[in-house]
Design an enzyme around this catalytic site. Structure first.
Site, short mmCIF file in Angstrom:
data_model
loop_
_atom_site.label_atom_id
_atom_site.label_comp_id
_atom_site.label_asym_id
_atom_site.label_seq_id
_atom_site.Cartn_x
_atom_site.Cartn_y
_atom_site.Cartn_z
N GLY A 1 26.62 -37.82 -26.04
CA GLY A 1 26.95 -38.79 -25.01
C GLY A 1 26.06 -40.00 -25.09
O GLY A 1 24.83 -39.86 -25.14
N TYR B 1 33.58 -31.00 -35.43
CA TYR B 1 33.12 -32.38 -35.32
C TYR B 1 31.97 -32.60 -34.36
O TYR B 1 31.01 -33.30 -34.67
CB TYR B 1 34.28 -33.28 -34.86
CG TYR B 1 33.82 -34.67 -34.45
CD1 TYR B 1 33.41 -35.60 -35.40
CD2 TYR B 1 33.75 -35.03 -33.10
CE1 TYR B 1 32.95 -36.85 -35.03
CE2 TYR B 1 33.28 -36.29 -32.73
CZ TYR B 1 32.89 -37.19 -33.69
OH TYR B 1 32.43 -38.41 -33.32
N ASP C 1 37.10 -36.05 -44.62
CA ASP C 1 36.58 -36.21 -43.26
C ASP C 1 36.87 -34.93 -42.47
O ASP C 1 37.69 -34.11 -42.88
CB ASP C 1 37.19 -37.43 -42.58
CG ASP C 1 36.27 -38.00 -41.50
OD1 ASP C 1 35.23 -37.38 -41.19
OD2 ASP C 1 36.59 -39.08 -40.96
N CYS D 1 39.82 -22.08 -28.03
CA CYS D 1 40.69 -23.11 -27.48
C CYS D 1 41.14 -23.96 -28.65
O CYS D 1 40.34 -24.60 -29.32
CB CYS D 1 39.97 -23.98 -26.45
SG CYS D 1 41.06 -25.28 -25.81
#
Ligand code: AMP
Length: 480
Positions: A32, A249, A357, A445
């Protein structure tokens, strides 16, 4: 409200907690960049400092000096889809009749509006649109009638969705992970205390030892004198819903999440990418930094198979450019890719190239990269992606763009190839991800790649039956 964030909580014997929290927040900066904050308690009162910006900018030395007390929590916050929002910066803090509360939240509730409305009818006034405030008010209310552990349990029965929390109640620091363990949270031991953090890299930074992951549905209460902790398995679920994208990621490669070193998982995914859709080209190169571990696994597996593909760093990253997702318009996002990545011509000119990637979201990065590599003289450009096509948004805390913006939401792989102008594009399968993570599909998930979610979300399909939480009451202690 998408709250993709980093949280920390620390209890020490004597030392002020502010400096260690500051370092831990630095270690979690990738989670963040919009705001950073801290709440500490010195035994008499709470101290708070929350500011917009990166950790290094949000705190001045005098701010840290003023954050007294050997117990505290911290937070770094990711920009929301709706842009900068100062009222949602955290930790959120509130004082009420029976004490003070501070809350740091990573995740996203799916029933925040419902709980907010109920509380508003009972007279609670809200100052932000965030769901963290909803948790804080619910907990504050429960604390008027119940002891700390029961109050947390009641709140956990009421809120649904994804939450890893560090909470400060007066001088007691708590850690809570939602019953499905969607976001990570781990516990570490320091020389003179204990730490809770989103990722183990923060514990390493403090020279601590990783004790273990906080279990889904578990509450950990740190002793304010830094001597130990109590644990309570408050809610049990048969299935978990760990976010696979943390491994692909979001998390740092040097973190261990749910017992897996993220770097090794990514390398293994790279190896599978070679096994599934490897193609012999002159060079294979990562998109720095997110594709690096994948490309290294891919190149290693290619070498073992006798391919003459050389691993090369063909793209240099300007590390001072923020994550492209922060750019609000598509035009700015495209420019940011150019600002961020520059090709090293000698490794590209006249060569066939595979570029790797971790993920393709809107397709901005890969489209720009293919053009960049062709301009630099690549003869062929093949794109390999370390995750399945992202077809659906994330409602659980990762800012992943809306369905219309996702390049794979309504396109086949061939269409994507044409759209981004690559000679070939290949993604990893969901099976490969599940296998590499060593978990069962029903414990993950996978909403963004299957379009089916482990939570009740308006207008979306579920991937499992609703299992009612089984209320547990086990208590265990760990003292030094
Ligand atoms: P895009 O350019 O929209 O296709 O996004 C893909 C690039 O963004 C890849 O390089 C990813 O490593 C990175 N990425 C993936 N997910 C996110 C996210 N939630 N926030 C920021 N960057 C991301």
């Amino acid at each position: 409200m998408h709250e993709k964030c980093g949280v920390v909580g620390i209890s020490l014997e004597e030392r002020d907690a502010a400096h260690p929290i500051y370092y831990a927040l630095y270690a979690l900066q990738h989670r963040g960049q919009e705001s950073a904050g801290m709440v500490t308690h010195d035994g008499f009162q709470q101290h708070q400092h929350v500011e917009m910006g990166l950790v290094g900018d949000a705190f001045r030395p005098e701010d840290i000096d003023a954050l007294n007390g050997s117990n505290g929590i911290g937070h770094v916050r990711y920009p929301t889809a709706g842009g900068v929002n100062a009222s949602c910066a955290q930790p959120f803090s509130v004082s009420f009749k029976s004490g003070s509360l501070g809350l740091s939240h990573n995740g996203n509730l799916v029933n925040a509006d419902e709980v907010r409305e109920e509380l508003a009818e009972l007279g609670h006034a809200f100052t932000s649109s965030g769901d963290t405030e909803v948790i804080a008010h619910d907990l504050a209310r429960n604390l008027l009638e119940e002891d700390l552990v029961r109050a947390v349990k009641s709140t956990m029965q009421r809120i649904h969705g994804s939450y890893s929390l560090t909470i400060m109640h007066d001088e007691t620091v708590l850690g809570v992970r939602d019953p499905q363990g969607n976001r990570p949270l781990c516990l570490g031991k320091l020389e003179d205390g204990y730490v809770l953090a989103s990722e183990s890299a923060a514990i390493d930074t403090l020279d601590g030892e990783i004790v273990r992951d906080v279990k889904p549905g578990e509450l950990i209460v740190l002793k304010p004198d830094g001597s130990g902790y109590d644990t309570y398995q408050l809610v049990e679920r048969e299935q978990t819903a760990h976010c696979f994208f943390e491994h692909v990621y979001f998390a740092r490669p040097d973190s261990v999440i749910d017992d897996e070193l993220v770097y090794e998982v990514r390398r293994e995914l790279g190896r599978r990418l070679w096994a599934d859709s490897g193609i012999e080209t002159d060079v294979v190169m990562p998109v720095p930094d997110s594709g690096r571990a994948f490309a290294s696994g891919y190149a290693e597996a290619a070498g073992e198979d006798g391919a003459k593909t050389e691993f090369a760093e063909g793209l240099m990253k300007n590390r001072y450019v923020g994550r492209t997702f922060i750019m609000p318009t598509q035009d700015e996002r495209e420019r940011a890719v150019r600002l961020k990545l520059n090709p090293i011509k000698s490794t590209i000119e006249g060569k066939t190239v595979t570029v790797i990637d971790d993920s393709v979201v809107r397709g901005t990065t890969s489209t720009q990269l293919v053009e960049l590599l062709r301009d630099a003289g690549a003869e062929e450009v093949h794109v390999r992606v370390g995750s399945p096509p992202i077809i659906s948004p994330c409602y659980m805390g990762i800012d992943m763009a809306s369905r219309e913006e996702l390049i794979a939401s309504d396109r086949s792989v061939e269409d994507i190839e044409a759209e981004i102008g690559a000679d070939s594009v290949s993604y990893l399968s969901i099976d490969a991800i599940v296998d590499a993570l060593g978990k069962s599909e029903s414990d993950l998930c996978l909403g963004c790649v299957t379009g089916k979610y482990p939570y009740d979300i308006d207008g979306e399909e579920r991937d499992r039956d609703v299992t009612r939480p089984v209320i547990g009451s086990e208590r265990a202690s760990a003292d030094d």
